[in-house]
Scaffold this active site. Structure first.
Site, short mmCIF file in Angstrom:
data_model
loop_
_atom_site.label_atom_id
_atom_site.label_comp_id
_atom_site.label_asym_id
_atom_site.label_seq_id
_atom_site.Cartn_x
_atom_site.Cartn_y
_atom_site.Cartn_z
CD GLU A 1 -1.91 1.67 2.82
OE1 GLU A 1 -1.47 3.02 2.79
OE2 GLU A 1 -2.18 0.96 3.58
CD GLU B 1 3.00 3.06 9.71
OE1 GLU B 1 1.83 2.64 9.44
OE2 GLU B 1 3.46 3.35 8.56
#
Length: 429
Positions: free
Chosen positions: A72, A145
């Site tokens: 993604e 992240e």
């Protein structure tokens, strides 16, 4: 591409839908007098899909955990080096994307230039560009992240619960993977996953807003770059999950202001989608409102004792291969909340459910459905999530009307079982 037309007698909602020769599903829901339009271009591919057999192949493909989320991220890289977000900004579109356990979706919202934004969406999602250099560069970004989520109390609370409920199913694994797992991702792996799961026969477009269905359909038709649908479904391979839970309790200390808790009930009635799954979700949502809603005796008792506050919430999460109920919030004594929940369930089992409360909460569920149709973002996202479970959210009324009090009693006894429950706690360090 020929579009079919449907109008709900129960809600008055209209929908134009069809399937392109490429296999792409198209769903256009016009909302007159609305200012915002929301569009999703999604694929039935999420973090749990790391083992699969590509149509036409016999060998099992296994890829590193976190690759769906990684893919993604990389889809925003363009061969010409341009910035996708700049292209959306040019037309006043607000673009984003997300990866969940079972789907990946690329989206935009806009109040004008919807067709131009849709062209941009279709263009970049069908233009993969991965190099070993750019893939390695992304590892540092996604690694950051992952470490950020490791410091998030609510995130760890959630996955600690899933690791209590599930022994084998990959839903227990974090969506972004681990720093170790993503280090094994290569451009070849990304192309393999893209060419498999981003085949248009595994994808759909949902557009909700003040649009002209014929014009939207024309943009979609002209924007399709490839027309080679799979003749058979992608075979996703999941390990066999036992009915028993892995652990009944998890506790962790983190930098949080007050103790967090999440109680889960593992649903072992799985293996199907469609209207049957939707009906089950309606039943369990009614039960959750009856047992733990703000008008319930348990909620009032816990609140008056200071054991819960306004963060208290509950939900039912479902997919064909797994499902569970969860109750969460903040509490000075999470174990006391868990004990009270179990005691309330046992008391209800003895005295029985209230038919009057059932009728009232069933109407609340219908009201929530109607309310969801007024928010184009919520409507589009929920519609696609349901679509990928083979559920017709547009005709929610059919499953809703089929729910009876007797169904609810049976579901209560099957679902709320202490032996399949678990408590996850995150305490202040």
């Amino acid at each position: 591409m020929e579009l079919n037309y449907a109008k709900s007698a129960a809600t008055g909602e209209e929908m134009y839908y069809g399937k392109h020769s490429s296999g792409l599903g198209v769903y256009i829901i016009p909302k007159k007098d609305y200012s915002k339009t929301y569009a999703l271009f999604g694929t039935r591919y999420g973090s749990v899909d790391s083992k699969f057999v590509v149509p036409g192949e016999n060998e099992l493909t296994e890829v590193p955990d976190g690759i769906a989320h990684y893919l993604e991220h990389k889809m925003f890289d363009q061969p010409d080096g341009s910035n996708v977000f700049d292209r959306f900004s040019k037309y006043g579109g607000n673009a984003n994307a997300f990866t969940s356990f079972n789907m990946t979706a690329y989206l935009f919202s806009a109040t004008a230039n919807v067709e131009e934004n849709l062209e941009t969406l279709m263009d970049y999602v069908q233009s993969p560009y991965f190099t070993e250099e750019s893939v390695q560069k992304e590892q540092g970004i996604i690694g950051q992240e992952i470490r950020m989520y490791d410091d998030n109390g609510n995130w760890k609370l959630f996955f600690n619960l899933l690791n209590c409920l599930y022994k084998e199913h990959p839903v227990k694994k974090e969506i972004a993977g681990t720093v170790e797992s993503i280090s094994h991702i290569t451009a070849d792996y990304l192309y393999k996953c893209y060419n498999t799961f981003y085949n248009l026969s595994n994808m759909s477009i949902v557009v909700v807003g003040n649009v002209d269905p014929a014009k939207i359909a024309e943009v979609i038709e002209n924007g399709i770059k490839k027309n080679e649908p799979f003749e058979e479904e992608i075979k996703k391979v999941y390990p066999e999950e036992p009915k028993e839970i892995a652990e009944s309790y998890s506790e962790q200390s983190m930098s949080v202001a007050s103790p967090l808790f999440m109680i889960g009930f593992k649903d072992t009635d799985t293996g199907y989608g469609g209207e049957r799954l939707l009906k089950k979700s309606i039943e369990i949502n009614i039960l959750l409102k009856m047992l733990f809603g703000k008008s319930s005796e348990l909620y009032k008792d816990l609140y008056e004792k200071g054991l819960i506050n306004n963060t208290f919430s509950f939900e039912y999460t479902m997919q064909p291969s797994y499902a569970y109920s969860s109750i969460d919030g903040e509490s000075r004594d999470p174990k006391a909340v868990y004990d009270a929940v179990i005691a309330e369930i046992e008391k209800t089992r003895e005295k029985g459910l209230s038919r009057e409360t059932f009728e009232r909460m069933k109407r609340v569920v219908w009201g929530n459905y109607i309310r969801s149709l007024n928010d184009v973002e919520d409507y589009a996202c929920t519609f696609m999530q349901m679509l990928f479970m083979d559920i017709d959210y547009f005709n929610f009324i059919d499953a809703y009307n089929s729910v009876t009090f007797e169904d609810l009693q049976k579901r209560f006894n099957e679902h709320f079982v202490k032996e399949r429950s678990a408590l996850s706690v995150v305490n202040p360090s």
